[in-house]
Design an enzyme around this catalytic site. Structure first.
Site, mmCIF file in Angstrom:
data_model
loop_
_atom_site.group_PDB
_atom_site.id
_atom_site.type_symbol
_atom_site.label_atom_id
_atom_site.label_comp_id
_atom_site.label_asym_id
_atom_site.label_seq_id
_atom_site.Cartn_x
_atom_site.Cartn_y
_atom_site.Cartn_z
ATOM 1 N N ARG A 87 0.866 -1.186 0.000
ATOM 2 C CA ARG A 87 0.000 0.000 0.000
ATOM 3 C C ARG A 87 0.900 1.233 0.000
ATOM 4 O O ARG A 87 1.701 1.420 0.916
ATOM 5 C CB ARG A 87 -0.905 0.000 1.243
ATOM 6 C CG ARG A 87 -1.686 1.273 1.375
ATOM 7 C CD ARG A 87 -2.637 1.322 2.567
ATOM 8 N NE ARG A 87 -3.175 2.668 2.619
ATOM 9 C CZ ARG A 87 -3.185 3.464 3.670
ATOM 10 N NH1 ARG A 87 -2.744 3.026 4.842
ATOM 11 N NH2 ARG A 87 -3.651 4.678 3.591
ATOM 12 N N HIS A 131 -2.460 11.070 0.803
ATOM 13 C CA HIS A 131 -1.887 10.837 2.136
ATOM 14 C C HIS A 131 -1.191 12.136 2.550
ATOM 15 O O HIS A 131 0.024 12.181 2.713
ATOM 16 C CB HIS A 131 -0.934 9.642 2.103
ATOM 17 C CG HIS A 131 -0.670 9.017 3.449
ATOM 18 N ND1 HIS A 131 -0.792 7.667 3.706
ATOM 19 C CD2 HIS A 131 -0.288 9.566 4.625
ATOM 20 C CE1 HIS A 131 -0.482 7.411 4.964
ATOM 21 N NE2 HIS A 131 -0.169 8.553 5.556
ATOM 22 N N GLU A 176 -6.846 8.779 6.515
ATOM 23 C CA GLU A 176 -7.082 9.449 7.795
ATOM 24 C C GLU A 176 -7.464 10.923 7.672
ATOM 25 O O GLU A 176 -6.722 11.801 8.122
ATOM 26 C CB GLU A 176 -5.843 9.343 8.691
ATOM 27 C CG GLU A 176 -5.440 7.929 9.015
ATOM 28 C CD GLU A 176 -4.328 7.858 10.063
ATOM 29 O OE1 GLU A 176 -3.856 8.911 10.525
ATOM 30 O OE2 GLU A 176 -3.939 6.732 10.409
ATOM 31 N N ASN A 304 -7.135 1.947 10.129
ATOM 32 C CA ASN A 304 -5.813 2.136 10.724
ATOM 33 C C ASN A 304 -6.019 2.127 12.226
ATOM 34 O O ASN A 304 -6.845 2.879 12.752
ATOM 35 C CB ASN A 304 -5.201 3.486 10.320
ATOM 36 C CG ASN A 304 -4.929 3.597 8.826
ATOM 37 O OD1 ASN A 304 -5.129 2.638 8.069
ATOM 38 N ND2 ASN A 304 -4.456 4.752 8.397
ATOM 39 N N TYR A 306 -3.959 2.315 15.963
ATOM 40 C CA TYR A 306 -2.723 2.483 16.725
ATOM 41 C C TYR A 306 -2.934 2.368 18.232
ATOM 42 O O TYR A 306 -2.184 1.698 18.908
ATOM 43 C CB TYR A 306 -2.058 3.826 16.386
ATOM 44 C CG TYR A 306 -1.438 3.793 15.001
ATOM 45 C CD1 TYR A 306 -0.178 3.251 14.803
ATOM 46 C CD2 TYR A 306 -2.137 4.253 13.891
ATOM 47 C CE1 TYR A 306 0.387 3.175 13.539
ATOM 48 C CE2 TYR A 306 -1.579 4.180 12.617
ATOM 49 C CZ TYR A 306 -0.317 3.643 12.455
ATOM 50 O OH TYR A 306 0.227 3.549 11.199
ATOM 51 N N GLU A 380 -3.339 -0.103 8.331
ATOM 52 C CA GLU A 380 -2.104 0.275 9.027
ATOM 53 C C GLU A 380 -2.126 -0.289 10.439
ATOM 54 O O GLU A 380 -3.132 -0.173 11.142
ATOM 55 C CB GLU A 380 -1.946 1.804 9.151
ATOM 56 C CG GLU A 380 -1.538 2.488 7.879
ATOM 57 C CD GLU A 380 -1.363 3.996 8.035
ATOM 58 O OE1 GLU A 380 -1.031 4.467 9.138
ATOM 59 O OE2 GLU A 380 -1.580 4.698 7.031
HETATM 60 C C1 BGC Z 1 -0.349 7.746 9.352
HETATM 61 C C2 BGC Z 1 1.100 7.516 8.963
HETATM 62 C C3 BGC Z 1 1.990 7.718 10.183
HETATM 63 C C4 BGC Z 1 1.579 6.719 11.246
HETATM 64 C C5 BGC Z 1 2.419 6.773 12.502
HETATM 65 C C6 BGC Z 1 -0.729 7.138 10.670
HETATM 66 O O1 BGC Z 1 -1.599 7.970 11.334
HETATM 67 O O2 BGC Z 1 -1.205 7.324 8.326
HETATM 68 O O3 BGC Z 1 1.434 8.366 7.922
HETATM 69 O O4 BGC Z 1 3.340 7.590 9.866
HETATM 70 O O5 BGC Z 1 0.258 6.984 11.623
HETATM 71 O O6 BGC Z 1 2.286 8.008 13.146
#
Ligand code: BGC
Length: 478
Positions: A87, A131, A176, A304, A306, A380
């Protein structure tokens, strides 16, 4: 690989369906460099990065990983890794330097070669159209605060669709949009560095409109691939049972998650609780037909993930301990703050490592959107950890292996029969990211890669996590 890492490979491989896609993800501005090569125009990020204090230690994106000149080496790394898909994003200002009008053939040619080489290497391309690198001339006209940017985005998307529509397997319109609106226009820590707080919401709406128009443009061009969007989600919980915390958690969930997912999947903006209604004023005025445009049928939804977020009422500014820090000065103006998750370890960014919240999130998405939720890719997932700038030997990133194994494991378990989200169709998982790269405002200080990059010599050194992902790629087929 330690015995424990090897056992995670065996366990995960056994649970990966044959048609499940394993991939790696990246973004143009973070890796390409070559910002003035072959007719590329400047972007909002080129300009932002030049502002004193905008990027940690004044790091420059001018070279980044020099991927523009090292695509062959990077494709070999992916081929050896054994992933099914890559991607990556197209740089709008490389393809259309002015953001409107003439197309730069050299820009299109670069991606044309990239796509052909990927296909030859057996790696399928997933293309993100935006992006975060808005062409600077458009930013000067208001960027995403200006409705016209949505229309320009659809025109550029059509140009990409006509050139690559025969070979791209999946199209992602936006990456995002919340990060652009929130960090770029509301809090000012990303390009374009505006600090508008809730007056930034038109930047959300216009990106969403751009998404809808781009989907229409891709369909009109008859692209062969499937179409979706990539939204980042954080499951939100209140810091306590107090009413105030509950209210602020609900409001934050709207600001971060639902303002983006609801119109795309349901065709309407969420109704804010009465007490915070004025914050969302800008969305109350949107045209009904815009919502119809935004609400396009999608083939997949990109998630995505995190970290989870815990919200407490009251001003607090920065995160305390294991809560993400965004912009303490601006956050202090808001009547809530992000609270810590003391029970979790944290990444290099201070983000809580909370894999079980990925399962919770998948359940929540299905509960919220039901049949309106398309099959899903995790577009992601990854983490930064403190690692040396230079290395002569192997990089032992056991913490990243644990992070990836636990998150992929959680996603597979949750969506397997009998799992807590077994009604979610999970199509694949993309690691963020292949190479250490330009981590936006953090410059080169946060390393997320499976491959170490020495930013002085540009030498690439696969980390232990690269070999771990490689073993997994192989083992699932045996
Ligand atoms: C983004 C990436 C970024 C990653 C880590 C995501 O929110 O899409 O571009 O590098 O987080 O911060």
């Amino acid at each position: 690989m330690t015995v424990q890492d090897a056992s995670t490979v065996g366990d995960l491989a056994g649970r990966i369906r044959p048609d499940f896609i394993l991939g790696v993800a990246a973004a143009a501005f973070q890796i390409e460099g070559a910002l003035t090569a072959d007719g590329r125009g400047p972007s909002s990020w080129d300009a932002f990065a030049e502002k004193p204090g905008a990027i940690v230690d004044g790091h420059s994106p001018a070279v980044a990983c020099d991927h523009y000149n090292r695509t062959d080496e990077d494709i070999s790394l992916m081929q050896d890794l054994g992933v099914d898909s890559y991607r990556f994003s197209l740089s709008w200002p490389r393809i259309q330097p002015g953001g409107k009008g003439p197309i730069n053939q050299q820009g299109l040619d670069f991606y044309d070669r990239l796509i052909d080489k990927l296909l030859k290497a057996g790696v399928s391309p997933m293309v993100t159209l935006f992006h975060w690198d808005t062409p600077l001339p458009l930013e000067h006209d208001g960027g995403w605060l200006n409705r016209a940017t949505a229309e320009r985005f659809a025109e550029y998307s059509a140009a990409a669709a006509h050139r690559f529509g025969d070979r791209v397997a999946q199209w992602v319109t936006l990456n995002e949009p919340v990060s652009v609106a929130l960090q770029g226009y509301a809090l000012g820590v990303h390009a374009p560095g505006r600090r508008l707080l809730f007056d930034a919401l038109p930047a959300a709406h216009h990106q969403l409109l751009g998404h809808g128009l781009a989907v229409q443009a891709l369909r009109a061009a008859g692209v062969a691939g499937t179409i979706g969007v990539a939204n980042v989600h954080s499951p939100v919980s209140p810091a306590s049972k107090r009413l105030g915390d509950g209210l602020m958690a609900k409001a934050f969930d709207l600001i971060f998650n639902r303002v983006y997912a609801d119109p795309i999947l349901l065709g309407r903006y969420p109704k804010p609780p009465l007490q915070v209604k004025p914050w969302f004023r800008a969305l109350g005025k949107v045209r009904e037909e815009d919502l119809k445009t935004i609400h396009q049928p999608l083939d997949f939804y990109g998630l995505n993930y995190y970290y989870p977020v815990k919200v407490a009422s009251g001003r607090g500014g920065g995160g305390d301990g294991s809560a993400p820090v965004i912009n303490p000065e601006m956050m202090a103006k808001l009547p809530f703050h992000l609270a810590a998750f003391p029970e979790y370890e944290t990444t290099g960014f201070g983000w809580p490592v909370a894999p079980e919240h990925l399962g919770i999130l998948l359940r929540e998405l299905k509960d919220r959107y039901g049949d309106a939720l398309p099959p899903l890719f995790i577009t992601e997932s990854g983490a930064s950890f403190p690692e040396p700038e230079h290395t002569r030997g192997p990089v032992h990133d056991a913490d990243r292996i644990r992070y990836l194994a636990s998150h992929l494991g959680q996603a597979l378990r949750a969506t397997a029969p009998g799992g807590i989200a077994d009604d979610v169709e999970l199509l694949g998982y993309y690691v963020w990211t292949l190479l250490d790269n330009f981590e936006w405002a953090a410059g080169y200080s946060q390393r997320f890669g499976l491959v170490h990059v020495d930013f002085d010599t540009l030498e690439r050194t696969p980390k232990d996590s690269y070999y771990w992902y490689q073993s997994l790629s192989k083992a699932r087929r045996s």
